[in-house]
Design an enzyme around this catalytic site. Structure first.
Site, PDB file in Angstrom:
ATOM      1  N   HIS A  82      77.086  42.918 -15.506  1.00 54.40           N
ATOM      2  CA  HIS A  82      77.602  43.042 -16.935  1.00 54.40           C
ATOM      3  C   HIS A  82      77.650  41.941 -17.743  1.00 54.40           C
ATOM      4  O   HIS A  82      77.422  42.276 -18.958  1.00 54.40           O
ATOM      5  CB  HIS A  82      79.020  43.676 -16.787  1.00 54.40           C
ATOM      6  CG  HIS A  82      80.163  42.791 -16.406  1.00 54.40           C
ATOM      7  ND1 HIS A  82      80.615  42.030 -15.332  1.00 54.40           N
ATOM      8  CD2 HIS A  82      80.842  42.144 -17.118  1.00 54.40           C
ATOM      9  CE1 HIS A  82      81.234  41.392 -15.338  1.00 54.40           C
ATOM     10  NE2 HIS A  82      81.591  41.283 -16.629  1.00 54.40           N
ATOM     11  N   GLU A  86      74.075  39.359 -21.848  1.00 53.91           N
ATOM     12  CA  GLU A  86      75.020  38.673 -22.989  1.00 53.91           C
ATOM     13  C   GLU A  86      74.906  37.059 -22.685  1.00 53.91           C
ATOM     14  O   GLU A  86      74.640  36.328 -23.753  1.00 53.91           O
ATOM     15  CB  GLU A  86      76.391  39.125 -22.932  1.00 53.91           C
ATOM     16  CG  GLU A  86      77.114  38.702 -24.020  1.00 53.91           C
ATOM     17  CD  GLU A  86      78.585  39.268 -24.086  1.00 53.91           C
ATOM     18  OE1 GLU A  86      79.354  38.634 -24.732  1.00 53.91           O
ATOM     19  OE2 GLU A  86      78.746  40.328 -23.334  1.00 53.91           O
ATOM     20  N   ASP A  87      74.970  36.539 -21.571  1.00 54.90           N
ATOM     21  CA  ASP A  87      75.279  35.132 -21.371  1.00 54.90           C
ATOM     22  C   ASP A  87      74.062  34.512 -20.605  1.00 54.90           C
ATOM     23  O   ASP A  87      74.037  33.186 -20.436  1.00 54.90           O
ATOM     24  CB  ASP A  87      76.447  34.983 -20.397  1.00 54.90           C
ATOM     25  CG  ASP A  87      77.754  35.316 -21.043  1.00 54.90           C
ATOM     26  OD1 ASP A  87      77.580  35.726 -22.334  1.00 54.90           O
ATOM     27  OD2 ASP A  87      78.752  35.917 -20.422  1.00 54.90           O
TER      28      ASP A  87
END
Length: 626
Positions: A82, A86-87
């Site tokens: 998840h 994004e990271d």
């Protein structure tokens, strides 16, 4: 990596895999292991604020998804991944190529979008993005709730300002969302953790007081539970009992609602009586049998029964509640539930995943969100969402017995708008359990409500302060926004009416105040601020009424008051809001409040009243002065 962290991660991942191996295929287990390895590799350089390896977080989220929510392979894979997009350098395309379209969709929904400078609030946009996913699936929301739950469980490593931001989001959005999804335990834990980090001193004090009270009361409660178990066993009823303590936040909220201290707040714990799913009786009959056995021995508190089996809460919660008087002299809250009901209160919308159940739930959820999104220019998006999802709800009934679910503390106005916007907008009165009441009256569980309407009736300005449902708020705000407004402010001393000879004065903020030309305040302003005078034409508008008060003096006689009321209401077609009368030495004096469109309408009413036999004098009262 530190050996301590390595051992912790190894223990958690092994426990997770053992759980999943019991219910997913070998092929899916291979995909799940691959997802873990990818997450482990992608997050390898990263650490959490606490200093621990970042991979601990996705592993913990995956465990919540798999063990606490009992979801399947793809949501678990998405939970591992998840934060990858994004990271880390990995993209959604990478996820799609390796794990398929479904996993890519789930990861995409829970991935925060890049900040748009034109967006007023990045937080709200993230909420919008998540809720929009519901049109496809609710699993993305469950993954996001799992992510938030683990973040809240480990929030102590954050700075105080960051704790407040995350806790505020949690209390305002995520806890109500969990409640709406039927995830009672998730909702309760999120609320409590939010309270703990928002108000740490108050939380600690309350927690210590509750622990002290539990120690003091434990022997008495154990005696009561033992008596229940023996009583039901003697009757051949197989059950298990649980003593459940409510969290500090639940107790604090009750203290606020009842305006009492912790000592006088009831319901700090409850006893759950759980019977097997497979019995010779239906769930309702089994619950009633247990209830009957208990009330043969223990006194029941009048009015304490809540039958959530026949009338489940909006989030699907079912149980049979009653309060019984223990032999120690305390009222004890009892929840009688089947194993199925207990499981459903834990898993909520994820419990009975039949196609029919999920489809019905999704349709209702989507319609609310679609309506909120469409009307977001009229009502704050988040206000609309939380008004629709917020915590406790009640069920009330129409005279024909149709159940209507409303949030706790909803009013008859909320009920009216829930039935139909036309009924809400033209509501005049309510009958609650057959008794006449104001439409602003707060409703209670089980009330039978009837709304009286009139085509001429329109919403009052203060109605917005007496509604709590999204439908009512949205309709009233829309009505208020689209009705014509008076561009002038009226003098509070002379109260001019359309048709009066008026003059306007423009203030420094460009607002115009109207005065009658003979108003003492207008004369004073004209002598000091003559340059601010402007010519104004104050015209009548059929949509605006202005309150007026008149006084009538005359000779008392039989039927005088009836003739007076008839003259104003029937002949002049005006509504009286207040009437007072006093007779001294056969001289009667009446004061009547009503509303008119204009000075001409007021004068016509006064002329008509003056023609009544026995009336000697009629005049308008302004600020209670002749």
């Amino acid at each position: 990596m530190d050996s301590h962290y390595s051992n912790t991660i190894e223990e958690n991942i092994n426990a997770l895999f053992q759980t999943l191996e019991q219910r997913v295929s070998p092929q899916d287990m291979t995909r799940i292991r691959e997802a873990y390895e990818l997450a482990k590799e992608a997050h390898a350089p990263q650490k959490r604020k606490s200093g621990e390896p970042y991979i601990i977080h996705p592993v913990a989220v995956a465990r919540i998804v798999a063990e606490e929510l009992e979801l399947g392979a793809n949501p678990v894979i998405a939970a591992f991944l998840h934060d990858v997009v994004e990271d880390t350098p990995y993209s959604i395309e990478d996820i799609r190529n390796r794990f398929g379209e479904d996993v890519a969709f789930l990861v995409g929904v829970v991935t925060k979008q890049k900040e748009d400078k034109n967006v007023q609030s990045k937080q709200v946009e993230n909420f919008r993005q998540m809720l929009a996913s519901v049109q496809f699936d609710i699993r993305a929301l469950l993954i996001k709730l799992s992510d938030r739950l683990h973040n809240m469980r480990t929030l102590n490593s954050m700075r105080a300002d960051k704790q407040m931001k995350i806790a505020g989001e949690t209390d305002y959005f995520y806890a109500p969302l969990a409640n709406r999804l039927g995830l009672y335990h998730v909702k309760t834990e999120l609320e409590n953790l939010s309270f703990r980090y928002r108000c740490p001193r108050e939380y600690a004090l309350l927690e210590n007081r509750l622990e002290e009270e539990r120690r003091q009361n434990a022997p008495h409660i154990e005696l009561f539970i033992t008596a229940i178990n023996e009583l039901l066993a003697d009757k051949g009823v197989e059950v298990r009992t649980e003593l459940r303590y409510r969290m500090p936040y639940s107790v604090w909220r009750k203290m606020q609602a009842l305006k009492c201290d912790i000592q006088h707040a009831d319901g700090k714990h409850y006893i759950r009586i759980i019977y097997p799913d497979k019995t010779d009786l239906s769930e309702k009959d089994m619950s009633l049998r247990i209830y009957s056995i208990l009330t043969d021995r223990f006194k029941e508190r009048p009015g304490s029964v809540s039958n959530y089996i026949d009338a489940p809460k909006e989030n699907g919660y079912q149980s049979f509640h009653v309060k019984l008087l223990s032999e120690q002299g305390t009222w004890e809250e009892i929840h009688i539930s089947s194993e199925r009901m207990v499981r459903n209160s834990r898993l909520g919308c994820a419990a009975e995943r039949t196609e029919k159940n999920v489809k019905a739930w999704l349709e209702k959820f989507k319609e609310v969100l679609k309506d909120v999104a469409y009307h977001s220019h009229e009502i704050e998006f988040m206000d609309g969402v939380t008004a629709s999802f917020y915590n406790d709800d009640i069920m009330v009934f129409t005279p024909k017995g149709k159940g209507v679910i409303l949030p706790k503390n909803a009013t008859a106005l909320d009920f009216a708008f829930e039935i139909h916007s036309h009924i809400g907008e033209h509501a005049v009165y309510a009958r609650i359990n057959g008794k006449l009441a104001s439409v602003k009256t707060i409703l209670h569980r089980g009330d039978c409500v009837e709304i009286g309407t009139s085509p001429e009736a329109l919403p009052d300005e203060d109605w917005l302060h007496h509604v709590s449902t999204y439908k009512a708020i949205r309709h009233l705000r829309s009505y208020m926004a689209h009705r014509p407004t008076i561009e002038y402010k009226r003098c509070p001393h002379c109260h001019p009416l359309p048709g009066d000879e008026v003059i306007g004065f423009r203030s420094d903020d460009e607002k115009i105040t109207l005065h009658k030309r003979n108003c003492h305040e207008a004369i004073r302003l004209a002598s000091q601020q003559g340059d601010s005078i402007i010519a104004v034409n104050f015209e009548e508008n059929e949509q605006f009424f202005y309150p007026v008060r008149i006084r009538i003096r005359g000779i008392d006689r039989y039927h005088l008051l009836i003739d007076l009321v008839d003259c104003i209401t029937e002949k002049q077609n005006l509504s009286i809001s207040k009437l007072s009368t006093e007779t001294i030495d056969r001289i009667v004096q009446c004061t009547v409040d009503f509303s008119v469109h204009s000075a001409d309408e007021l004068q016509a009413a006064m002329n008509s009243v003056s023609q009544i036999n026995g009336v000697d004098e009629v005049y308008q009262i302004v600020n209670d002065r002749h």
